[in-house]
Write a protein that holds these residues in place. Structure first.
Motif: not given
Length: 261
Positions: A149-155
Motif C-alpha cells: 500500500p502507498g500514496v502519492e501526493y503532488t506537491l
C-alpha cells in the motif's frame, strides 16, 4: 476478463499448494537480502502498444556493504494491461544474477502484478499486489505474496511539472515452503520507502528514494538502509491523428515495478 480471472486463480492455487516444511538450520540466507548501507539503481522503459497496453522492461543493479559490492542485478519484462482506469495487470518474467554468492548463482521468477490506484485531487492512493513464483539455482521452488500500500501526493508548487511525493510500505509473505533461512514466520520481510518523483519531461522522470529493508532472520529482524535512484522512460504509442499534442505519460513516467524495489 474471464481469462484474467483464470490466470489469477491458477497462480493463487499454486501459492496455496506449496507444502509447508520445517525450517532447516543449514538453509542459506535469501540472496536478495541487503547488508549494511546499500545503493539501488533502477531503469525502466515503457513502450506504448495501444491505448491500454504497453511493453515494460526494467533493469536493476543493487550494491551493498557501503555501496561497494554489486551483489545482485536483474532484468525483467512484461506487458501491462490497463483493464480499468483504476486497475492494471502485468504478467512479468525476471532473470537475476547474484555475483560472488557462494551458494546461489541465479534465479528465474514469474510474477503477476495487480495494481489498484485512483486520484483524489493531489492525492493518489495505490495498492500493489505481487504474486511470485521463485525458481532459484539449486533450491526448491517457492511462492511469495507481496502487498505494497502507498500514496502519492503532488506537491503544490508553481511548476509546469510538479514533483510527486511517494510513500509506501511493502509486506512479504511466504505462505508455504521457504527454502531460505528465516525467523520461522511466514512474514519474512518488510520494505518502507519514501521518495520524490521529479518529472523532467513528459516521457522521462527521476525518482531518488530512501528505503529501509527489514528481514526476518533466525537471529531476529535485521534492518539496513538503502539509497536509490529510479529512472523512468516512456515511449508513447503513435496514433494516426494529425496535429495532435504529444501524449502525456499515463502513469506519471513511473517505473511500473519500482524498487522492486
Amino acid at each position: 476478463m474471464r481469462s484474467v480471472v483464470c490466470v489469477i486463480a491458477l497462480l493463487c492455487s499454486f501459492v496455496l499448494a506449496v507444502p509447508a516444511r520445517a525450517q532447516q538450520q543449514n538453509e542459506p540466507e535469501d540472496p536478495e537480502d541487503e547488508k549494511q548501507i546499500g545503493l539501488w539503481l533502477d531503469q525502466g522503459i515503457s513502450t506504448g502498444l495501444s491505448a491500454d497496453k504497453s511493453l515494460d522492461v526494467e533493469f536493476h543493479e543493487r550494491l551493498d556493504e557501503g555501496m561497494s559490492n554489486l551483489y545482485e542485478y536483474f532484468v525483467q519484462g512484461g506487458v501491462a494491461f490497463r483493464l480499468r482506469p483504476w486497475f492494471t495487470l502485468i504478467p512479468i518474467y525476471r532473470y537475476q544474477r547474484f555475483p560472488g554468492n557462494p551458494n546461489i548463482a541465479y534465479e528465474n521468477r514469474l510474477q503477476l502484478n495487480l495494481t489498484l490506484s485512483t486520484s483524489r485531487g493531489p492525492w493518489r492512493p495505490t495498492l500493489r499486489t505481487l504474486i511470485e513464483g521463485r525458481f532459484v539455482d539449486n533450491r526448491p521452488a517457492s511462492a511469495r505474496l507481496r502487498f505494497r500500500p502507498g500514496v502519492e501526493y503532488t506537491l503544490p508548487l508553481r511548476m509546469s511539472r510538479r514533483p510527486v511525493l511517494v510513500v509506501s510500505n511493502e509486506f512479504f509473505i511466504v505462505p508455504g515452503n521457504n527454502p531460505f533461512a528465516n525467523g520461522g514466520s511466514s512474514y519474512t520481510q518488510n520494505r518502507f520507502q519514501v521518495g520524490v518523483r521529479l518529472p523532467i519531461a513528459d516521457s522521462f522522470s527521476v525518482r531518488p528514494y530512501y528505503l529501509l529493508q527489514s528481514v526476518n532472520l533466525p537471529g531476529g529482524w535485521d534492518t539496513n538502509e538503502i539509497l536509490g535512484i529510479s529512472l523512468a522512460f516512456r515511449i508513447p504509442h503513435k496514433t494516426k491523428t494529425v496535429r495532435s499534442r504529444q501524449p502525456v505519460c499515463a502513469l506519471s513516467c513511473e517505473v511500473p515495478n519500482p524498487g522492486e524495489p
